[in-house]
Design a protein around this motif. Structure first.
Motif, PDB file in Angstrom:
ATOM      1  N   ARG A 162       4.252   2.363  -5.093  1.00  0.00           N
ATOM      2  CA  ARG A 162       4.138   2.807  -3.663  1.00  0.00           C
ATOM      3  C   ARG A 162       3.382   3.020  -3.196  1.00  0.00           C
ATOM      4  O   ARG A 162       2.697   2.595  -2.050  1.00  0.00           O
ATOM      5  N   LYS A 163       2.451   4.575  -3.853  1.00  0.00           N
ATOM      6  CA  LYS A 163       1.860   4.964  -3.281  1.00  0.00           C
ATOM      7  C   LYS A 163      -0.556   4.343  -3.268  1.00  0.00           C
ATOM      8  O   LYS A 163      -1.334   4.074  -2.428  1.00  0.00           O
ATOM      9  N   GLU A 164       0.403   3.402  -4.957  1.00  0.00           N
ATOM     10  CA  GLU A 164      -0.988   2.530  -4.744  1.00  0.00           C
ATOM     11  C   GLU A 164      -1.378   1.186  -4.381  1.00  0.00           C
ATOM     12  O   GLU A 164      -2.218   1.195  -3.845  1.00  0.00           O
ATOM     13  N   THR A 165      -0.005   1.140  -3.861  1.00  0.00           N
ATOM     14  CA  THR A 165       0.226  -0.027  -3.346  1.00  0.00           C
ATOM     15  C   THR A 165      -0.284   0.204  -2.091  1.00  0.00           C
ATOM     16  O   THR A 165      -1.833  -0.512  -0.975  1.00  0.00           O
ATOM     17  N   ILE A 166      -0.308   1.747  -1.423  1.00  0.00           N
ATOM     18  CA  ILE A 166      -0.564   1.727   0.221  1.00  0.00           C
ATOM     19  C   ILE A 166      -1.869   1.608   0.101  1.00  0.00           C
ATOM     20  O   ILE A 166      -2.711   0.869   0.827  1.00  0.00           O
ATOM     21  N   LEU A 167      -2.514   2.811  -0.875  1.00  0.00           N
ATOM     22  CA  LEU A 167      -3.492   2.330  -0.941  1.00  0.00           C
ATOM     23  C   LEU A 167      -5.013   1.407  -0.536  1.00  0.00           C
ATOM     24  O   LEU A 167      -6.084   1.651  -0.727  1.00  0.00           O
ATOM     25  N   GLY A 168      -3.870   0.636  -1.962  1.00  0.00           N
ATOM     26  CA  GLY A 168      -4.859  -0.588  -1.980  1.00  0.00           C
ATOM     27  C   GLY A 168      -5.258  -0.724  -1.433  1.00  0.00           C
ATOM     28  O   GLY A 168      -5.893  -2.033  -0.347  1.00  0.00           O
ATOM     29  N   GLY A 169      -3.941  -1.777   0.368  1.00  0.00           N
ATOM     30  CA  GLY A 169      -3.772  -2.104   1.534  1.00  0.00           C
ATOM     31  C   GLY A 169      -4.455  -1.597   2.687  1.00  0.00           C
ATOM     32  O   GLY A 169      -5.073  -2.035   2.890  1.00  0.00           O
TER      33      GLY A 169
END
Length: 243
Positions: free
Chosen positions: A124-131
């Motif tokens: 979740r953290k990496e996905t939010i950062l990428g977005g």
């Protein structure tokens, strides 16, 4: 009609086709290319409008592949941070933004060409950062599809799911930043003559790109796309620094 640059329209069509097949979206090619025809603020305004049509066509052509869960996880932070990036353009010199764009394209494409197996974890953290990074660069520089493409690649999605979900996220980003750019005065009356052409090109280019997807292996074309992004970054930076 003598005010219309047909070379610009042809290059826009090519950007849409390559962007659709490559998976990065057309803005990574359109923004630096349009910089040779318009000032950078006009480019931001035209990019937002062009991408609205482009992404509507992608959503309609690839709608069966839409991943709603991923759309929410990547799309929400993208929309929030595109507002931040778009608002910052008002306080940064247009020439400086073009230099940042050129450097960004060179570094990002070079890194992905070097680390071809690079992946972002699906936590979740990496996905939010990428977005968030995708939305921020889209608002500030006009293009964030490359970052979002790398983030989504970590999920090993099929082509149709990848394109449909990316287009839906991109549509949300473009819809949001259009209002910010309009408020900043980037959507100029004299540029609106191009809007009908850009809308048509958005649909036609996506359709042609979808056709080519059936014949071109994604991994091979992505390398070609990255080389093009690298060259565009070098030309963009050279134009600002040496001409």
């Amino acid at each position: 009609m003598d005010k219309i640059s047909y070379l610009f329209l042809l290059l826009t069509l090519l950007a849409e086709i390559v962007g659709t097949v490559g998976g990065f979206g057309s803005s990574v090619f359109f923004v630096p290319m349009a910089g040779f025809f318009f000032d950078f603020q006009s480019v931001l305004g035209l990019t937002a409008i062009f991408h609205l049509a482009s992404n509507i066509s992608k959503i309609s052509l690839f709608r069966k592949g839409l991943d709603k869960k991923l759309l929410l996880r990547l799309g929400l932070p993208s929309v929030i941070f595109v507002i931040v990036g778009a608002m910052l353009t008002k306080f940064i010199n247009a020439k400086a933004l073009e230099i940042i764009l050129g450097i960004f394209l060179i570094i990002f494409s070079s890194f992905l060409l070097w680390k071809k197996d690079f992946e972002i974890r699906t936590d979740r953290k990496e996905t939010i950062l990428g977005g968030s990074l995708s939305g921020f660069t889209a608002g500030l520089l006009g293009t964030g599809g490359a970052i979002r493409g790398v983030t989504m690649a970590a999920f090993n999605l099929e082509k149709e799911i990848f394109i449909a979900t990316s287009a839906a996220i991109d549509f949300s980003i473009d819809f949001t930043r259009t209002f910010v750019y309009f408020g900043n005065g980037y959507i100029h009356t004299h540029d609106l003559i191009y809007v009908p052409f850009l809308v048509v090109i958005g649909f036609v280019g996506t359709y042609i790109g979808k056709y080519f997807l059936n014949f071109i292996p994604q991994d091979k074309f992505k390398s070609v796309s990255l080389i093009l992004v690298l060259l565009i970054g070098i030309v963009t930076l050279s134009k600002i620094l040496f001409f």
